[in-house]
Scaffold this active site. Structure first.
Site, PDB file in Angstrom:
ATOM      1  N   ASP A  50       0.837  -1.196   0.000  1.00 19.32           N
ATOM      2  CA  ASP A  50       0.000   0.000   0.000  1.00 19.32           C
ATOM      3  C   ASP A  50       0.876   1.252   0.000  1.00 19.32           C
ATOM      4  OD1 ASP A  50      -2.936   1.145   0.806  1.00 19.32           O
ATOM      5  OD2 ASP A  50      -1.372   2.235   1.866  1.00 19.32           O
ATOM      6  N   TYR A  55       3.466   9.592  -0.297  1.00 23.39           N
ATOM      7  CA  TYR A  55       4.520   8.850   0.402  1.00 23.39           C
ATOM      8  C   TYR A  55       5.868   9.011  -0.299  1.00 23.39           C
ATOM      9  CZ  TYR A  55       0.614   6.294   2.611  1.00 23.39           C
ATOM     10  OH  TYR A  55      -0.529   5.950   3.277  1.00 23.39           O
ATOM     11  N   LYS A  84      -2.555   5.938  -4.083  1.00 26.74           N
ATOM     12  CA  LYS A  84      -3.584   6.933  -3.772  1.00 26.74           C
ATOM     13  C   LYS A  84      -3.273   8.275  -4.420  1.00 26.74           C
ATOM     14  CE  LYS A  84      -3.598   4.820   0.796  1.00 26.74           C
ATOM     15  NZ  LYS A  84      -2.187   4.391   0.782  1.00 26.74           N
ATOM     16  N   HIS A 116      -7.113   9.884  -1.718  1.00 23.36           N
ATOM     17  CA  HIS A 116      -6.451   9.780  -0.419  1.00 23.36           C
ATOM     18  C   HIS A 116      -7.133  10.583   0.683  1.00 23.36           C
ATOM     19  CE1 HIS A 116      -2.171   9.181   1.452  1.00 23.36           C
ATOM     20  NE2 HIS A 116      -3.123   8.908   2.303  1.00 23.36           N
TER      21      HIS A 116
END
Length: 290
Positions: A50, A55, A84, A116
């Protein structure tokens, strides 16, 4: 438990796809940590990963999988990848943002792609444009789903009002809702809505950013089961059919977190853990976003 058995533990999405109950969360995994973490996860039987645009490790994840899948006799089709849409791409930039995730991952498709956050970067939470931007983002994801570039689409951090709004306007229903979930935040209303609409409810922050590992009841249950507090918290979720995404960069912790499918919590322990509910969040609160 053998990794092949772990890999078979999954939940059926409304798209017909099987999503593993256990995935490796990539949040805050630094670029230099990704390869080692993915290697340890694959060795332990993880088949889901994930990530997210925010990120900033999609590219590292894609490269790590390309290099490591052959080592374990696996192909792209054997893993389930989630990413996301970043809040900065909410609205008219959604299509561009999703295609950028595909490019960063170096993949022809993403198994699950989520909006997200219900808000838009740069907008106040009370700004009415948030709603219109969400709708525009969802339309872009629907288009990419139809094209086959996104095999399933969903949302993250949506609260009941956001979910009702989406369900009234969408052409394609969300396959997944991913939100914070643990014994201190049981999300009863959202879980009920997901059950009614056939949406898979997925958990993040299952360990309460580590704080729940020292909760006296969690520790007591762990001792009685000869398990770790982390395994008890993760088992509490998956025993309810809720997929989890524990994050770690440590190989031994990644392996430990995988040991949740060869024991069962008794009914009393399940009820005691659920009774810890106090509406406590360890992460951001999306409920103020209009």
């Amino acid at each position: 438990m053998a990794s092949s058995v772990l890999a078979s533990q999954s939940v059926l999405l409304d798209t017909g796809a099987q999503m593993p109950l256990l995935g490796l969360g990539m949040y805050k995994l630094a670029a230099e940590e990704v390869h080692c973490a993915v290697d340890a996860a694959l060795a332990a039987g993880y088949r889901a990963f994930d990530s997210a645009a925010v990120y900033q490790n999609e590219a590292k994840l894609g490269r790590a999988l390309m290099e490591l899948l052959p080592k374990y006799g696996l192909t792209r089709e054997n893993v389930f990848i989630t990413s996301k849409l970043g809040p900065r791409d909410q609205g008219e930039k959604a299509m561009e943002g999703a295609l950028c995730s595909l490019s960063q991952l170096g993949m022809d498709y993403i198994d699950l792609y989520l909006i997200h956050w219900p808000g838009t970067q740069g907008l106040d939470v009370a700004d009415q444009h948030n709603s219109g931007n969400r709708a525009q983002s969802w339309a872009a994801l629907e288009d990419l789903f139809i094209q086959g570039k996104l095999k399933a689409i969903g949302v993250s951090n949506f609260m009941p009002a956001h979910m009702r709004e989406l369900m009234l306007s969408c052409k394609i229903r969300p396959a997944v809702l991913q939100v914070e979930f643990h014994p201190h935040l049981c999300q009863a209303e959202l879980r009920s809505m997901c059950k009614e609409w056939g949406v898979c409810f997925q958990a993040y922050t299952s360990l309460g950013k580590g704080e729940l590992l020292t909760d006296p009841l969690v520790v007591e249950v762990a001792k009685s089961c000869s398990r770790t507090p982390a395994q008890v918290l993760l088992r509490w979720a998956v025993q309810q059919g809720i997929p989890v995404l524990p994050k770690s960069s440590k190989p031994e912790r990644i392996k430990e977190n995988a040991g949740i499918f060869d024991f069962t919590l008794c009914e009393d322990h399940m009820e005691q853990l659920s009774a810890l509910e106090r509406g406590r969040r360890f992460c951001w609160d999306p409920s103020q976003v209009v």
